[in-house]
Design an enzyme around this catalytic site. Structure first.
Site, PDB file in Angstrom:
ATOM      1  N   ASP A 284      23.241   7.118 -18.509  1.00 26.76           N
ATOM      2  CA  ASP A 284      22.163   6.573 -19.328  1.00 26.76           C
ATOM      3  C   ASP A 284      21.849   5.170 -18.798  1.00 26.76           C
ATOM      4  O   ASP A 284      22.518   4.652 -17.903  1.00 26.76           O
ATOM      5  CB  ASP A 284      22.532   6.572 -20.811  1.00 26.76           C
ATOM      6  CG  ASP A 284      21.278   6.547 -21.700  1.00 26.76           C
ATOM      7  OD1 ASP A 284      20.180   6.222 -21.189  1.00 26.76           O
ATOM      8  OD2 ASP A 284      21.382   6.846 -22.904  1.00 26.76           O
TER       9      ASP A 284
HETATM   10  C1  BGC Z   1      18.064   6.269 -23.647  1.00 27.61           C
HETATM   11  C2  BGC Z   1      17.869   7.542 -22.895  1.00 27.61           C
HETATM   12  C3  BGC Z   1      16.615   7.455 -22.069  1.00 27.61           C
HETATM   13  C4  BGC Z   1      16.752   6.286 -21.119  1.00 27.61           C
HETATM   14  C5  BGC Z   1      15.582   6.135 -20.160  1.00 27.61           C
HETATM   15  C6  BGC Z   1      17.987   5.063 -22.733  1.00 27.61           C
HETATM   16  O1  BGC Z   1      17.957   3.877 -23.452  1.00 27.61           O
HETATM   17  O2  BGC Z   1      19.285   6.305 -24.341  1.00 27.61           O
HETATM   18  O3  BGC Z   1      17.826   8.626 -23.788  1.00 27.61           O
HETATM   19  O4  BGC Z   1      16.356   8.647 -21.406  1.00 27.61           O
HETATM   20  O5  BGC Z   1      16.880   5.117 -21.876  1.00 27.61           O
HETATM   21  O6  BGC Z   1      14.459   5.665 -20.794  1.00 27.61           O
END
Ligand code: BGC
Length: 747
Positions: A284
């Site tokens: 993530d």
């Molecule tokens: C989130 C993810 C997301 C990623 C990219 C993160 O803060 O937890 O679910 O896909 O950002 O935007």
């Protein structure tokens, strides 16, 4: 009978995918073409180029990005949606970098790209996987048309907590519903072939148990023990992976001391070795280096080591792989093999997406954004996602001539889209106010009363009340702005905010028929408003076409058919509250003494000694699976093909469903079981199947659910997956708290 003495009927632990991977590895025949191409490419890559593939950057228009791509230091970009910019950078990767490896472009396409569908928790309320699949296919078509290859969806995190803001992005509290919806989304995004012109790669996230955040506060620690992990939290992931999910994202949370991004036991040992999965794992956002704050790594170098060793193939934005992997390999702290395998997984994704053959987006192709059939599908999904919670007979509004349209959500084109709508446009949204104004034969009196959901001012309420007095019926649109749910947007008290409670109470005081339409990112604690309203329609943020869909439902063009994908608590203090809980030794009976009935100076032990709250009981406001329609359904004549099921066998459960009302409608028939005793305690009820059945007024149908022994299996005390012989209860019915009951024995 103590069935535990009789052993478990094991379901083979080696999955089909694992078997195929094993067979491929052990047979001496030719490798699949993609694997050969990966081998050839890998053999030509320097270590720096390999590590470059493992690096994902967020797009910023700075000049250095092109240099990094040219030097082979970037494998993927996210957050770039301008087709010309994508093509320009892709040209650098394909034509100017040494090996010409294309970039894979990711984006959070969570519930639609430009045409926004209901938020995923609303899509779960449809109990209609085919519709959800169609929505994902439309999102993919729109996203791929601008050059996006990969979405970070579906989110498969089970959530049993109304406070957690991200539940909006998931499918609720039930693993079987989550598995059905998650797999449907994967199939929708990825289509028949990932290389198709309208397909994008799915990414199942967040691995794992992120939705079990303590206290419902986002990013918080979780403490999910191994059985619960296997039997609940991992179920949707396994199903979506079996459905072909191309990628997976590790989670922010640490479970029992180990952050998702550093969890070797779950990623490398289980996902790879046990499940035999050959997709690609991405971290993530900065979750690699966030392991420092977790206290799981002393610095970015150690964080990179932990993530790479756990099996995270690509690092999202935090750059520690690029910086430290060369030294970590040199020092023998990360095996070279691990890096090679990660690069294989990344290249496999790019080959599967057809990026080596078709790296560029066709900027001359006609745009599918907001295509009429996309808008129609979004409208149908919004219709099916709305849950009728109460109706004293005021709905549908067939006779109403003058309608007072009140409340902050009646005309909130941005907020009805919900969370995660990077590419949605409020300009394209049709609000309920606009949709109702478009209806012929009715006069709309619009007075918001409260201007936005958090607005504490009561100054506008008098005008709303005046409009209500002039109308035949009042429709109050209350709920939450989009910003109150989603990532990092948890609430300690998930009730109506601002002066909305005062508004509803004042409208109820007029004595006019009051319909409350809730548009929210989560189940709210809405007991007071429910009591005040004559009818309540619960819409999770319904998206671009929410307005027309709600108008269709209010005026009875279609009957509501959504069902709750989460239990609704009466009050926040009851949370977590979910239907598929294990039992206490002293279950609530419903006849307990409540706080106001305790006599003065009562003897200490006179209250019953069961598991409940003196001031809130133990029952929810609404159970999982609940929802009304404009007709009534009756369940009768339940029969089982046998009172016994053989190990490895199956059982047909058949009943009659009758539409006993006066209009056509769709019922969501639900099928639950209970394993009466096990080697570990099993939930008091577990959803096993569901079916949408449409019947004309007076119509009836025999409906059959087939239950297999595999559906009775779970991970037991000895860690194996199997069904345990013994007695089971089953129910077919309209929700998780009612229905016809029968029993059978598994031999
Ligand atoms: C989130 C993810 C997301 C990623 C990219 C993160 O803060 O937890 O679910 O896909 O950002 O935007």
């Amino acid at each position: 009978m103590n069935k535990k003495l009789r052993g478990r009927a094991l379901v083979p632990a080696l999955t089909l995918a694992a078997f195929i991977a094993f067979a491929l590895a052990s047979c001496s025949g030719p490798k699949p073409e993609i694997e050969q191409r990966i081998d050839e490419l890998l053999a030509r890559m320097t270590l720096e180029e390999k590590i470059g593939q493992m690096n994902q950057l967020s797009y910023d228009a700075g000049a250095e990005l092109a240099d990094d791509i040219e030097a082979g230091r970037v494998g993927s970009l996210l957050n770039i949606v301008d087709p010309a910019a994508i093509n320009a950078l892709q040209r650098v990767a394909v034509e100017e970098s040494r090996l010409g490896i294309p970039l894979v472009v990711g984006r959070d396409v969570i519930h639609g790209f430009r045409t926004i569908f209901p938020i995923p928790i609303g899509q779960a309320a449809t109990f209609n996987p085919d519709l959800v699949q169609q929505g994902a296919a439309i999102a993919a078509r729109e996203a791929r048309s601008v050059g996006v290859h990969w979405t970070f969806a579906p989110m498969l995190d089970i959530s049993r907590d109304q406070r957690w803001g991200r539940l909006a992005e998931g499918f609720g509290e039930d693993p079987v519903l989550g598995a059905a919806m998650g797999s449907a989304m994967v199939r929708g995004y990825q289509g028949e072939s990932l290389a198709g012109p309208a397909s994008i790669a799915a990414c199942v996230k967040h691995f794992v148990a992120y939705g079990a955040a303590e206290g419902g506060r986002d990013y918080n620690s979780t403490n999910v023990p191994p059985h619960l992990m296997r039997n609940v939290y991992l179920v949707p992931f396994k199903a979506a992976i079996d459905a072909g999910a191309a990628t997976l994202m590790t989670s922010f949370n640490e479970n029992d001391g180990i952050p998702g991004t550093g969890n070797k036991a779950l990623v490398r040992d289980m996902l790879r070795d046990e499940w035999g999965w050959d997709g690609m794992v991405v971290s993530d956002w900065a979750s690699v280096t966030e392991m420092i704050a977790h206290g799981f790594a002393a610095d970015a170098k150690e964080a990179a080591m932990r993530a790479a060793n756990a099996g995270v193939d690509m690092e999202m934005v935090s750059g520690s792989y690029l910086q430290f992997l060369p030294a970590l390999i040199e020092e023998g702290k990360v095996p070279q093999d691990y890096v090679d395998n990660s690069v294989r997984n990344i290249l496999r994704l790019k080959f599967r997406l057809g990026l080596f053959e078709n790296p560029y987006v066709d900027t001359d192709a006609p745009s599918p954004l907001y295509a009429p059939e996309h808008l129609e599908a979004a409208r149908e999904t919004a219709r099916q996602s709305a849950v009728l919670l109460k109706n004293d007979g005021v709905l549908p509004l067939e006779g109403a001539k003058t309608v007072a349209v009140v409340g902050p959500m009646a005309d909130a084109p941005h907020d009805q889209l919900g969370t995660w709508i990077f590419d949605g446009r409020k300009e394209g949204t049709i609000t309920p106010l606009n949709a109702l104004r478009d209806l012929s034969g009715i006069t709309v009196l619009h007075e918001p009363g409260v201007s936005y959901s958090r607005d504490r001012s009561t100054a506008g309420i008098a005008k709303a009340v005046a409009a209500a007095r002039r109308a035949d019926v009042v429709v109050a649109f209350v709920g939450e702005e989009a910003i109150l749910s989603g990532e990092a947007h948890s609430l300690a008290d998930p009730g109506l905010k601002g002066a909305q409670k005062e508004l509803v109470a004042a409208l109820a005081g007029t004595g006019k028929p009051l319909v409350v339409v809730v548009m929210a990112g989560r189940p709210l604690t809405i007991g007071d408003e429910l009591a005040a309203a004559d009818a309540m329609l619960y819409c999770f943020h319904p998206g671009t076409m929410g307005g027309p869909a709600i108008a269709d439902l209010l005026f009875g063009t279609v009957s509501p058919s959504g069902r709750l994908p989460m239990t609704f608590a009466r009050e926040v203090g009851q949370i977590p509250l979910y239907y598929n809980h294990n039992n206490t030794g002293r279950p609530f009976t419903g006849s307990e003494t409540m706080i106001d009935d305790i006599p003065l100076e009562a003897a200490q032990t006179s209250l019953g000694n069961t598991s409940y709250y003196l001031d809130a009981g133990a029952e929810p406001l609404f159970p999982f699976g609940f929802g009304l329609s404009y007709t009534t359904f009756e369940y009768s004549e339940l029969s089982l093909s046998s009172g016994e099921m053989a190990s490895g066998g199956s059982l047909d459960v058949t009943f009659t469903l009758t539409n006993t009302g006066r209009r056509e409608a769709t019922e969501v028939a639900q099928f639950y079981i209970r394993d009466v005793s096990g080697s570990i305690s099993r939930p008091v009820k577990e959803l096993k199947d569901f079916r949408r059945v449409t019947l004309p007024a007076g119509g009836s149908a025999r409906v059959t659910f087939t239950l297999t022994a595999e559906q009775l299996a779970f991970y037991g005390l000895d860690g194996t997956f199997g069904a345990e012989p013994g007695d089971f209860l089953l129910w077919v019915g309209p929700d998780s708290s009612s229905g016809l009951e029968a029993s059978f024995t598994l031999r």
